[in-house]
Design a protein around this motif. Structure first.
Motif, PDB file in Angstrom:
ATOM      1  N   GLU A 210       0.829  -1.213   0.000  1.00 17.63           N
ATOM      2  CA  GLU A 210       0.000   0.000   0.000  1.00 17.63           C
ATOM      3  C   GLU A 210       0.864   1.265   0.000  1.00 17.63           C
ATOM      4  N   ARG A 211       1.962   1.225   0.714  1.00 17.60           N
ATOM      5  CA  ARG A 211       2.819   2.403   0.852  1.00 17.60           C
ATOM      6  C   ARG A 211       3.690   2.634  -0.377  1.00 17.60           C
ATOM      7  N   ILE A 212       4.194   1.571  -1.015  1.00 16.76           N
ATOM      8  CA  ILE A 212       5.108   1.747  -2.149  1.00 16.76           C
ATOM      9  C   ILE A 212       4.356   1.893  -3.478  1.00 16.76           C
ATOM     10  N   SER A 213       3.159   1.353  -3.583  1.00 10.75           N
ATOM     11  CA  SER A 213       2.424   1.361  -4.866  1.00 10.75           C
ATOM     12  C   SER A 213       2.312   2.730  -5.529  1.00 10.75           C
ATOM     13  N   PRO A 214       1.954   3.800  -4.808  1.00 10.57           N
ATOM     14  CA  PRO A 214       1.829   5.092  -5.480  1.00 10.57           C
ATOM     15  C   PRO A 214       3.172   5.708  -5.884  1.00 10.57           C
ATOM     16  N   GLN A 215       4.260   5.126  -5.418  1.00 13.42           N
ATOM     17  CA  GLN A 215       5.573   5.721  -5.646  1.00 13.42           C
ATOM     18  C   GLN A 215       6.295   5.173  -6.878  1.00 13.42           C
TER      19      GLN A 215
ATOM     20  N   ASP B 158       9.370  -6.216   6.178  1.00 14.35           N
ATOM     21  CA  ASP B 158       9.125  -6.151   7.624  1.00 14.35           C
ATOM     22  C   ASP B 158       9.161  -4.726   8.173  1.00 14.35           C
ATOM     23  N   THR B 159       9.054  -3.750   7.279  1.00 17.10           N
ATOM     24  CA  THR B 159       9.121  -2.345   7.685  1.00 17.10           C
ATOM     25  C   THR B 159       7.911  -1.619   7.107  1.00 17.10           C
ATOM     26  N   PRO B 160       6.793  -1.624   7.818  1.00 17.69           N
ATOM     27  CA  PRO B 160       5.534  -1.147   7.241  1.00 17.69           C
ATOM     28  C   PRO B 160       5.328   0.363   7.241  1.00 17.69           C
ATOM     29  N   SER B 161       6.243   1.123   7.848  1.00 16.62           N
ATOM     30  CA  SER B 161       5.951   2.564   7.977  1.00 16.62           C
ATOM     31  C   SER B 161       7.043   3.445   7.383  1.00 16.62           C
ATOM     32  N   PHE B 162       7.687   2.982   6.316  1.00 19.95           N
ATOM     33  CA  PHE B 162       8.702   3.811   5.671  1.00 19.95           C
ATOM     34  C   PHE B 162       8.043   5.030   5.019  1.00 19.95           C
ATOM     35  N   PRO B 163       8.815   6.067   4.702  1.00 20.81           N
ATOM     36  CA  PRO B 163       8.228   7.318   4.200  1.00 20.81           C
ATOM     37  C   PRO B 163       7.448   7.161   2.892  1.00 20.81           C
ATOM     38  N   ARG B 164       6.381   7.916   2.809  1.00 21.18           N
ATOM     39  CA  ARG B 164       5.543   7.899   1.599  1.00 21.18           C
ATOM     40  C   ARG B 164       6.194   8.646   0.434  1.00 21.18           C
ATOM     41  N   ASN B 165       7.290   9.354   0.714  1.00 22.35           N
ATOM     42  CA  ASN B 165       8.024  10.047  -0.352  1.00 22.35           C
ATOM     43  C   ASN B 165       9.406   9.430  -0.552  1.00 22.35           C
ATOM     44  N   LEU B 166       9.569   8.173  -0.167  1.00 19.52           N
ATOM     45  CA  LEU B 166      10.855   7.499  -0.266  1.00 19.52           C
ATOM     46  C   LEU B 166      11.422   7.573  -1.682  1.00 19.52           C
TER      47      LEU B 166
ATOM     48  N   GLU C 153      27.989   5.209  -3.492  1.00 18.46           N
ATOM     49  CA  GLU C 153      26.668   5.406  -2.899  1.00 18.46           C
ATOM     50  C   GLU C 153      26.487   6.825  -2.361  1.00 18.46           C
ATOM     51  N   THR C 154      25.230   7.219  -2.290  1.00 20.53           N
ATOM     52  CA  THR C 154      24.818   8.434  -1.595  1.00 20.53           C
ATOM     53  C   THR C 154      23.874   8.012  -0.487  1.00 20.53           C
ATOM     54  N   LEU C 155      24.018   8.620   0.695  1.00 21.74           N
ATOM     55  CA  LEU C 155      23.096   8.367   1.798  1.00 21.74           C
ATOM     56  C   LEU C 155      22.171   9.568   1.940  1.00 21.74           C
ATOM     57  N   VAL C 156      20.874   9.321   1.993  1.00 20.83           N
ATOM     58  CA  VAL C 156      19.869  10.370   2.155  1.00 20.83           C
ATOM     59  C   VAL C 156      19.255  10.205   3.538  1.00 20.83           C
ATOM     60  N   VAL C 157      19.365  11.240   4.366  1.00 22.95           N
ATOM     61  CA  VAL C 157      18.905  11.156   5.748  1.00 22.95           C
ATOM     62  C   VAL C 157      17.419  11.487   5.844  1.00 22.95           C
ATOM     63  N   PHE C 158      16.673  10.563   6.399  1.00 21.18           N
ATOM     64  CA  PHE C 158      15.249  10.726   6.675  1.00 21.18           C
ATOM     65  C   PHE C 158      15.104  10.992   8.176  1.00 21.18           C
ATOM     66  N   ASN C 159      13.911  10.931   8.705  1.00 21.21           N
ATOM     67  CA  ASN C 159      13.670  11.181  10.125  1.00 21.21           C
ATOM     68  C   ASN C 159      13.948   9.930  10.953  1.00 21.21           C
ATOM     69  N   GLU C 160      14.341  10.159  12.191  1.00 17.87           N
ATOM     70  CA  GLU C 160      14.512   9.050  13.118  1.00 17.87           C
ATOM     71  C   GLU C 160      13.177   8.320  13.256  1.00 17.87           C
ATOM     72  N   GLY C 161      13.213   7.026  13.222  1.00 13.61           N
ATOM     73  CA  GLY C 161      11.990   6.239  13.367  1.00 13.61           C
ATOM     74  C   GLY C 161      11.258   5.949  12.076  1.00 13.61           C
ATOM     75  N   ASP C 162      11.728   6.496  10.948  1.00 13.64           N
ATOM     76  CA  ASP C 162      11.042   6.274   9.667  1.00 13.64           C
ATOM     77  C   ASP C 162      11.139   4.834   9.171  1.00 13.64           C
ATOM     78  N   PHE C 163      12.102   4.081   9.679  1.00  8.00           N
ATOM     79  CA  PHE C 163      12.344   2.739   9.153  1.00  8.00           C
ATOM     80  C   PHE C 163      12.325   1.693  10.263  1.00  8.00           C
ATOM     81  N   PHE C 164      11.302   1.740  11.116  1.00  9.98           N
ATOM     82  CA  PHE C 164      11.192   0.761  12.198  1.00  9.98           C
ATOM     83  C   PHE C 164      10.847  -0.591  11.598  1.00  9.98           C
ATOM     84  N   ASN C 165      11.787  -1.533  11.720  1.00 10.56           N
ATOM     85  CA  ASN C 165      11.508  -2.852  11.177  1.00 10.56           C
ATOM     86  C   ASN C 165      11.170  -3.829  12.294  1.00 10.56           C
TER      87      ASN C 165
END
Length: 195
Positions: free
Chosen positions: A37-42, A100-108, A168-180
């Motif tokens: 559901e989260r990745i489909s629109p992206q 196993d990470t259901p709440s990653f960012p919707r703008n990933l 590689e490039t690392l892009v910093v998101f918010n703490e807690g964005d990738f709770f697995n």
């Protein structure tokens, strides 16, 4: 958009007692349903990477590809399986996400696409190191698949062991964005804290 996504679900879930972690329920939906559901629109298309009896995922109505490298070599093999599928479909870029990470960012996908390096990985803030990579969440140039296959065949298993050689490039998101969710305790925490 010339991107597709691979959902990495090929692990053995040892800390969870085995089975498919993506099938665990979080509220009224499975983890994998939340990820889809989260990745489909992206992205334009989604493929699932899994091992074993692939028909167990028929209800998801997604193509499913196994690792092409044997003995469960880890998530890099799932990325390679996704890259091979993406190449067959004509995609230039692959976004990887973990089942196993259901709440990653919707703008990933958009955030990762802002960088044109061959591999772009998500990261979160870390008070000691500055950035803590979340290496199963990335954007991968599909044309690197033969190099990745060679590295896996040479014994490379750690994602960053390979991605650092690719600029590689690392892009910093918010703490807690990738709770697995790796343990029963993680699932219990998610039940209370993730919406």
């Amino acid at each position: 958009m010339t991107e597709c996504a691979v959902i990495l679900a090929g692990g053995q879930a040892n800390r969870m007692g085995g089975g498919d972690k993506g099938r665990l329920m979080l509220g009224d939906k499975s983890l994998i349903d939340r990820v889809i559901e989260r990745i489909s629109p992206q992205v334009e298309a989604i493929v699932l990477n899994a091992n074993g009896d692939l028909s167990r995922f028929d209800d998801l109505n997604l193509p499913v590809v196994p690792d092409s490298i044997g003995d469960f070599p880890g998530p890099l093999a799932g990325v390679l399986a996704g890259m091979d599928w993406a190449a067959e479909q004509g995609h230039e870029w692959l976004i990887s996400v973990a089942a196993d990470t259901p709440s990653f960012p919707r703008n990933l996908a958009d955030r990762l696409a802002a960088y044109d390096t061959p591999v772009v990985l998500a990261a979160t803030p870390d008070p000691v190191r500055g950035r803590l990579p979340q290496p199963t969440f990335g954007r991968w140039r599909v044309s690197l698949r033969d190099e990745l296959r060679a590295a896996l065949n040479d014994g490379v298993r750690k994602i960053r062991q390979w991605t650092q050689t690719q600029g590689e490039t690392l892009v910093v998101f918010n703490e807690g964005d990738f709770f697995n969710i790796n343990t029963p305790e993680d699932l219990a925490w998610a039940e209370k804290n993730l919406k």
